[in-house]
Write a protein that holds these residues in place. Structure first.
Motif, mmCIF file in Angstrom:
data_model
loop_
_atom_site.group_PDB
_atom_site.id
_atom_site.type_symbol
_atom_site.label_atom_id
_atom_site.label_comp_id
_atom_site.label_asym_id
_atom_site.label_seq_id
_atom_site.Cartn_x
_atom_site.Cartn_y
_atom_site.Cartn_z
ATOM 1 N N GLU A 66 34.967 -11.979 155.042
ATOM 2 C CA GLU A 66 35.374 -11.868 153.753
ATOM 3 C C GLU A 66 35.942 -12.613 152.687
ATOM 4 O O GLU A 66 36.605 -13.779 153.027
ATOM 5 N N VAL A 67 34.962 -12.853 151.721
ATOM 6 C CA VAL A 67 35.438 -14.008 150.947
ATOM 7 C C VAL A 67 35.474 -13.173 149.479
ATOM 8 O O VAL A 67 34.643 -12.408 149.341
ATOM 9 N N THR A 68 36.672 -13.828 148.606
ATOM 10 C CA THR A 68 36.625 -12.932 147.324
ATOM 11 C C THR A 68 36.327 -14.054 145.896
ATOM 12 O O THR A 68 36.649 -15.043 146.212
ATOM 13 N N TYR A 69 35.873 -13.699 144.939
ATOM 14 C CA TYR A 69 35.566 -14.735 143.925
ATOM 15 C C TYR A 69 35.809 -13.600 142.889
ATOM 16 O O TYR A 69 35.827 -12.396 142.396
ATOM 17 N N SER A 70 36.744 -14.827 141.793
ATOM 18 C CA SER A 70 37.297 -13.632 140.554
ATOM 19 C C SER A 70 37.234 -14.864 139.391
ATOM 20 O O SER A 70 36.831 -15.604 139.635
ATOM 21 N N ASP A 71 36.579 -14.247 138.413
ATOM 22 C CA ASP A 71 36.136 -14.523 137.643
ATOM 23 C C ASP A 71 35.907 -13.480 135.880
ATOM 24 O O ASP A 71 36.450 -12.434 136.033
ATOM 25 N N ARG A 72 35.751 -14.190 134.666
ATOM 26 C CA ARG A 72 35.756 -13.604 133.776
ATOM 27 C C ARG A 72 34.535 -13.467 132.697
ATOM 28 O O ARG A 72 33.756 -14.705 133.197
ATOM 29 N N SER A 73 33.421 -12.442 132.548
ATOM 30 C CA SER A 73 32.294 -12.072 131.873
ATOM 31 C C SER A 73 33.159 -11.623 130.197
ATOM 32 O O SER A 73 33.388 -10.619 130.401
ATOM 33 N N GLY A 74 32.534 -12.693 129.753
ATOM 34 C CA GLY A 74 33.721 -11.784 128.277
ATOM 35 C C GLY A 74 34.865 -11.550 128.172
ATOM 36 O O GLY A 74 35.262 -12.801 128.610
ATOM 37 N N ASP A 75 35.316 -10.418 127.923
ATOM 38 C CA ASP A 75 36.507 -9.838 128.250
ATOM 39 C C ASP A 75 37.035 -9.242 129.673
ATOM 40 O O ASP A 75 38.196 -8.321 129.300
ATOM 41 N N VAL A 76 36.009 -9.243 129.766
ATOM 42 C CA VAL A 76 36.039 -8.384 131.639
ATOM 43 C C VAL A 76 36.738 -9.137 132.371
ATOM 44 O O VAL A 76 35.716 -10.261 133.053
ATOM 45 N N ARG A 77 37.511 -8.558 133.554
ATOM 46 C CA ARG A 77 37.635 -9.730 134.753
ATOM 47 C C ARG A 77 36.840 -8.634 135.924
ATOM 48 O O ARG A 77 37.082 -7.669 136.282
ATOM 49 N N ARG A 78 36.610 -9.891 136.996
ATOM 50 C CA ARG A 78 35.730 -9.064 137.797
ATOM 51 C C ARG A 78 36.322 -9.738 138.363
ATOM 52 O O ARG A 78 36.276 -11.262 138.802
ATOM 53 N N THR A 79 36.302 -9.142 140.314
ATOM 54 C CA THR A 79 36.949 -9.455 141.485
ATOM 55 C C THR A 79 36.182 -9.403 142.115
ATOM 56 O O THR A 79 35.268 -7.956 142.111
#
Length: 103
Positions: A66-79
């Motif tokens: 398992e691997v995770t990534y976290s980022d932002r798309s505009g004002d949305v935080r995504r994992t």
């Protein structure tokens, strides 16, 4: 729901392709949770999925599969949680499940 998560194909027109969620839910707190299944081939792969949706964050390994990534798309935080399912070939995988949590 995909649009809320920043995963709608209209939001990534330059990619020229898109993935369709196999599961989608909006939780009570408004978190969008689409899930994708990708293979390990020319037309479907984790690398292609990450490129298609402009995910350039650095990965964090949470377990051997398992691997995770976290980022932002505009004002949305995504994992993004990517779970690899092993192949009989050493070092390969048959398919992977990608779960997105966007808030």
């Amino acid at each position: 729901m995909e649009r809320k998560a920043g995963m709608h194909h209209d939001q990534h027109q330059a990619a020229g392709r898109y993935y369709i969620p196999t599961y989608a839910k909006v939780e009570k707190d408004g978190t969008a949770v689409p899930r994708y299944e990708v293979g390990n081939g020319q037309d479907s792969s984790v690398k292609d999925f990450l490129r298609t949706y402009d995910i350039t964050a650095r990965p964090k390994r949470t377990s051997p599969s398992e691997v995770t990534y976290s980022d932002r798309s505009g004002d949305v935080r995504r994992t993004f949680t990517i779970t690899y399912y092993p192949s009989p070939d050493p070092g390969g995988y048959d398919h992977a499940r990608i779960t997105v949590r966007a808030r």
